[in-house]
Enzyme design. Structure first.
Site, mmCIF file in Angstrom:
data_model
loop_
_atom_site.group_PDB
_atom_site.id
_atom_site.type_symbol
_atom_site.label_atom_id
_atom_site.label_comp_id
_atom_site.label_asym_id
_atom_site.label_seq_id
_atom_site.Cartn_x
_atom_site.Cartn_y
_atom_site.Cartn_z
ATOM 1 N N SER A 144 -12.663 1.329 3.168
ATOM 2 C CA SER A 144 -11.318 -0.175 3.306
ATOM 3 C C SER A 144 -10.909 -0.953 4.813
ATOM 4 O O SER A 144 -12.506 -0.812 5.078
ATOM 5 C CB SER A 144 -9.288 0.391 2.993
ATOM 6 O OG SER A 144 -9.084 -0.581 2.586
ATOM 7 N N ASP A 199 -10.799 -2.399 -8.306
ATOM 8 C CA ASP A 199 -10.273 -3.014 -7.608
ATOM 9 C C ASP A 199 -10.082 -4.987 -6.843
ATOM 10 O O ASP A 199 -11.310 -5.491 -7.170
ATOM 11 C CB ASP A 199 -10.902 -2.336 -5.716
ATOM 12 C CG ASP A 199 -9.769 -2.785 -4.694
ATOM 13 O OD1 ASP A 199 -8.832 -2.657 -4.759
ATOM 14 O OD2 ASP A 199 -10.381 -2.880 -3.504
ATOM 15 N N HIS A 240 -9.966 1.114 -5.878
ATOM 16 C CA HIS A 240 -10.545 1.278 -4.798
ATOM 17 C C HIS A 240 -10.436 2.627 -3.535
ATOM 18 O O HIS A 240 -11.481 2.476 -3.356
ATOM 19 C CB HIS A 240 -8.677 0.527 -3.856
ATOM 20 C CG HIS A 240 -8.728 0.670 -2.252
ATOM 21 N ND1 HIS A 240 -9.307 -0.802 -2.004
ATOM 22 C CD2 HIS A 240 -8.151 0.838 -1.358
ATOM 23 C CE1 HIS A 240 -9.557 -0.334 -0.702
ATOM 24 N NE2 HIS A 240 -8.639 0.211 -0.055
#
Length: 707
Positions: free
Chosen positions: A183, A393, A451
Site C-alpha cells: 500500500s 483489491d 489488498h
C-alpha cells in the site's frame, strides 16, 4: 568482621573466576532478545518452529527523542539459504503499524481468539531474517517529539535506523537485503531503495556497502492520481455499479476532473519540480469515497451494506467499508496492548498500540516529494522491482498499477511492449496468477487474494521471494511459459536436482514468448505446508550461525575447562588458607584477646543483614538479557549470589512507573467494536493525547491514509 571480609573476598573471586555471560558487553543486541509471548510454547510446536526473536525501541536521534520500534524473526532451523538474507518489511498509512505485517501477514505468528500466538506456516522468515519496523516515528510503538512530513525524510531516517541496527547486529551488514511492503509502502520503499543506492555510490571512510538485491511492493500506492482513475472502470467491470445509477453523472464529472489533473501531470512528468497538483490527490481519491457511498446495498443488514474496499467479494458496514477487516484485527489490537506483551517486546517507553496513527498521517503531508513512480526507472537499472497485486483489491487495484506502468519509460522503452506476453505462475501444481516481466520490472497479478495477499495466501506470498531471488523452474506448457515454485521443503530438493546452480541463483529475467494467457482459472487455495518434525530428542534450541555470538556454546573447549579448573584450584587454596587463619584466630587463649565494648548483636552480622536487605534494589541477574549497569566488586558479588530469577525480557517503563498510556484516537467512523482499529482510510480527529509537536513545514493538510 574479619570473617565477613574474607567471605566477601572469596565470593568476589568466585565471580571473577566465572566467565561473564557472552555478549553482555560486546553484544548489545542481547537486551533486545524476546524470550516469551502468550501462547508461544503452548501453541507453537514442535519447539524447532519457535523463531529466534529480537525487538525493542531503537534510539535514532536523542535530540528529538526519536525511537523506531522493530521486531526481528530468525529461523531457528539452521539453514544456509536463509542465514545470509535480510528482509525489511514496512506497512503503509502513512502512520499504520508494521505489526499488521508481523501478525496478520508475513510473520511467523497469527493471534487467535484467546489473544495468544499461533504458528503461520507461510511465514517469510523461512526465506531470510525478517524485520518489521514501525515508521515514521509515532507509528505503532515508535515515538518522537518531532514528526516528519516528507518522503525524503523517510529515507534519511530509515538509513539512520539501518546504521543503528547494524551496530546491534554487525555480523549481518554484508547480508543480501530485500525491502517488502504494501500500500503506502509503495511510496516509502522506492525512496529508501533510491537512498541506499545513492549511498552505495558515495561511501564514506569505514562505510560498508549495503547489498540491496530487490524490492517487492504489494498493492502499492505508487502513482496516486493515476491509480485513482481506475476506480470507476473497476466498479463497472465487476458489476458493482452501472451507468443507470442516479448519481452516475456526478461520478462521471468527478472522474473527468481527475483525468484533467492526470493530463496536466503527464505534461510535466519529466520536470524535477514538485507541482502542487501532483502531490495533492484529494480530488481523485474522493472518487472511491463516492463509489462506496452510492453502491451501498440499503436492503442488506447494517453489517453487510458496503463493499469492502480491500476485497470486493466481501461486505462490511457503512462507512467502515473494509475498516473492520481482517477480522483477526480485533485480536491483534488487545494482544499488543497487554502489559505482558509490551514487557516481552522490551518496550522502554510504554505506548498504547493503535493500528494507524491519525497524528502521523496528518503531519505527513508529503508536499515536497514527487510521487515514488518517478523513482522506479532509475532503481530498475540496478535492482529488480516486483509489483504484486491481489486481484480482488479495489483501493490499490491491478488496473491502476498497470495504468501507470503503461505510461512509464524505463530501460529505454515505454511500458510493457507486449502485455499479451504473460507467464503463468504455478505454485504447488496450481495456477495462482500471471506475470508480466520486462527490463527488470515485474508485475504479478495473484488470483483469489485481496489488498493483503499474504493474509489470504501466506504460502503463495512467500514464494514471491523465490521469484525475486531466482529459485523457480521455467517450463512451457501448451505453448505458454510457466514459472514454477514449490512449497517450503520441496523447493530446495526439486530445484537443487533439476536446475543448475548458476541458473537457480538468477532473479527473474526476460525471455521471449508471444502467446496470450488463458482465461483465469477457478478459485483455488494452496494447501499450507506443515513445519518439519523435530529430528532430535534434544530440548536445546538450534540457533542460526549468524546469531551464534549471542548464545553460549553448549560445551566449553578443553582449554577453557582447564583454565576453569586452575581458577577453582586457586580459589580452593585461598579458601583453605582463610579457614586455617580463622581456626587459628578462634583457637588463641581468650585472655590475650581484647574484647571491645559492644551490643549483643554482632556488627558484622548486622552488616550482613543490611546487605541482604539491599539486595532488593538490585535487578541484575546472570540470565538478564540486557547489558548490566556498572557495579562495584561487592555489588557484583552480591548480584552473583542472589540474582533475579525472571525469565522474561528486559522491561524498563519510563518515568516513575505511574505513567499512563499514550492514547490515540481511532481512525475513521462507524467501527462498532472498540478493539478494532481502522485499517486505512481517513483520520478525522486528533488523538486524545494530541500535543504540540514540531514539524518541518508548518501544518500540512490532512491526508487519507493507505496501509
Amino acid at each position: 568482621m574479619l570473617l565477613s571480609v574474607f567471605i566477601i573476598l572469596i565470593n568476589t573471586l568466585f565471580v571473577l573466576a566465572i566467565p561473564p555471560k557472552e555478549g553482555s558487553d560486546n553484544n548489545p543486541s542481547k537486551k533486545y532478545l524476546v524470550t516469551d509471548l502468550p501462547g508461544l510454547y503452548e501453541n507453537v510446536k514442535p519447539k524447532i518452529s519457535v523463531p529466534l526473536m529480537f525487538s525493542g525501541q531503537l534510539e535514532l536521534y536523542p535530540e528529538n527523542n526519536t525511537h523506531y520500534f522493530f521486531w526481528k524473526f530468525v529461523d531457528s532451523e539452521l539453514n544456509q539459504d536463509t542465514s545470509k538474507k535480510t528482509i525489511f518489511w514496512l506497512n503503509g498509512g502513512p502512520g499504520c503499524s508494521s505489526m499488521d505485517g508481523a501478525l496478520l501477514e508475513t510473520g511467523p505468528f497469527r493471534i487467535d481468539e484467546n489473544e495468544k500466538v499461533i504458528y503461520n506456516n507461510g511465514s517469510w522468515h523461512k526465506f531470510g531474517d525478517i524485520i518489521y519496523v514501525d515508521q515514521p516515528a509515532g507509528t505503532g510503538f515508535s515515538f518522537t517529539n518531532e514528526y516528519i512530513t516528507d518522503l525524503d525524510q523517510v529515507a534519511w531516517y530509515f538509513l539512520k535506523f539501518m546504521e543503528e541496527y547494524y551496530k546491534l547486529f554487525p555480523n549481518e551488514i554484508n547480508n543480501e537485503i530485500y525491502f517488502a511492503g504494501e500500500s503506502y509502502a509503495g511510496q516509502y520503499i522506492p525512496y529508501i531503495a533510491d537512498a541506499i543506492l545513492k549511498r552505495n555510490k558515495n561511501l564514506k571512510e569505514n562505510d560498508v556497502k549495503y547489498d540491496l538485491k530487490g524490492i517487492l511492493i504489494g498493492n502499492g500506492w505508487v502513482s496516486p492520481n493515476q491509480q485513482s482513475l481506475s476506480y470507476l472502470p473497476f466498479f463497472i467491470n465487476h458489476g458493482l455499479i452501472d451507468k443507470s445509477h442516479p448519481r452516475w453523472g456526478s461520478l462521471l464529472s468527478k472522474h473527468e476532473k481527475c483525468q484533467k489533473i492526470v493530463n496536466k501531470i503527464d505534461g510535466h512528468f519529466d520536470e524535477a519540480d514538485v507541482h502542487p497538483y501532483e502531490v495533492n490527490s484529494a480530488t481523485c481519491e474522493s472518487i472511491l469515497t463516492d463509489l462506496l457511498n452510492y453502491s451501498q446495498d440499503r436492503e442488506s443488514d447494517s453489517d453487510h451494506r458496503c463493499i469492502n474496499m480491500y476485497d470486493y467479494t466481501l461486505r462490511d458496514s457503512y462507512p467502515s467499508c473494509g475498516m473492520n477487516w481482517p477480522f483477526e484485527l480485533k485480536y491483534v489490537a488487545p494482544f499488543l496492548r497487554k502489559e505482558e506483551v509490551m514487557h516481552d517486546l522490551n518496550l522502554v517507553d510504554l505506548k498504547y498500540w493503535r493500528e494507524c496513527s491519525g497524528k502521523v498521517g496528518r503531519m505527513f503531508g508529503a508536499r515536497n516529494s514527487l510521487p515514488a513512480v518517478h523513482l522506479l526507472p532509475n532503481i530498475s537499472q540496478e535492482i529488480p522491482i516486483i509489483l504484486f497485486n491481489g486481484a480482488n483489491d479495489i483501493i490499490c487495484n491491478s488496473d491502476g498499477v498497470l495504468s501507470y506502468l503503461d505510461k512509464l519509460q524505463w530501460g529505454g522503452k515505454v511500458g510493457f511492449t507486449n502485455k499479451d506476453d504473460q507467464i503463468n505462475w504455478i505454485y504447488d501444481n496450481k495456477e495462482v496468477g500471471y506475470i508480466l516481466m520486462e527490463r527488470n520490472i515485474s508485475f504479478i497479478n495473484i488470483y483469489n487474494s485481496s489488498h493483503m495477499v499474504p493474509y489470504d495466501l501466506p504460502d503463495v506470498s512467500r514464494a514471491l521471494m523465490d521469484l525475486v531471488s531466482g529459485k523457480y523452474e521455467e517450463k512451457e506448457k501448451d505453448g505458454k511459459r510457466e514459472f514454477i515454485t514449490y512449497p517450503l521443503g520441496e523447493v530446495r530438493n526439486k530445484l537443487g536436482q533439476e536446475i543448475p546452480a548458476d541458473e537457480s541463483s538468477k532473479p527473474i529475467e526476460d525471455k521471449p514468448d508471444d502467446k496470450p494467457i488463458e482465461d483465469k482459472p477457478e478459485e483455488t487455495k494452496p494447501e499450507q505446508t506443515k513445519p518439519e518434525d523435530e529430528t532430535s530428542s534434544s530440548t536445546s534450541e538450534i540457533i542460526p550461525t549468524s546469531e551464534a555470538s549471542f548464545i553460549p556454546e553448549p560445551e566449553e573447549s578443553t582449554s577453557s575447562k582447564f583454565t576453569r579448573l586452575i581458577q577453582l584450584g586457586v580459589i580452593f587454596i585461598i579458601f583453605w588458607g582463610v579457614y586455617i587463619l580463622y581456626v587459628s584466630y578462634r583457637a588463641r587463649p581468650s585472655s590475650i584477646i581484647k574484647k571491645p565494648a559492644r551490643s549483643t548483636n554482632s556488627s558484622g552480622r548486622k552488616k550482613n543483614v543490611q546487605w541482604a536487605d539491599q539486595l532488593n534494589r538490585f535487578e541484575e541477574d546472570e540470565n538478564e538479557l540486557g547489558s548490566p549497569p556498572p557495579q562495584g566488586i561487592i555489588a557484583k558479588t552480591i548480584s552473583k549470589i542472589t540474582g533475579n530469577t525472571s525469565n522474561r525480557g528486559r522491561y524498563a517503563p519510563a518515568g516513575d512507573g505511574s505513567r499512563e498510556f499514550t492514547d490515540d484516537i481511532e481512525l475513521g467512523e462507524g467501527i462498532s467494536d472498540p478493539n478494532v482499529d481502522e485499517f486505512i482510510i481517513g483520520s478525522d480527529d486528533d488523538e486524545d493525547d494530541d500535543e504540540d509537536v514540531e514539524t518541518h513545514e508548518g501544518n500540512p493538510k490532512k491526508t487519507e491514509s493507505k496501509s
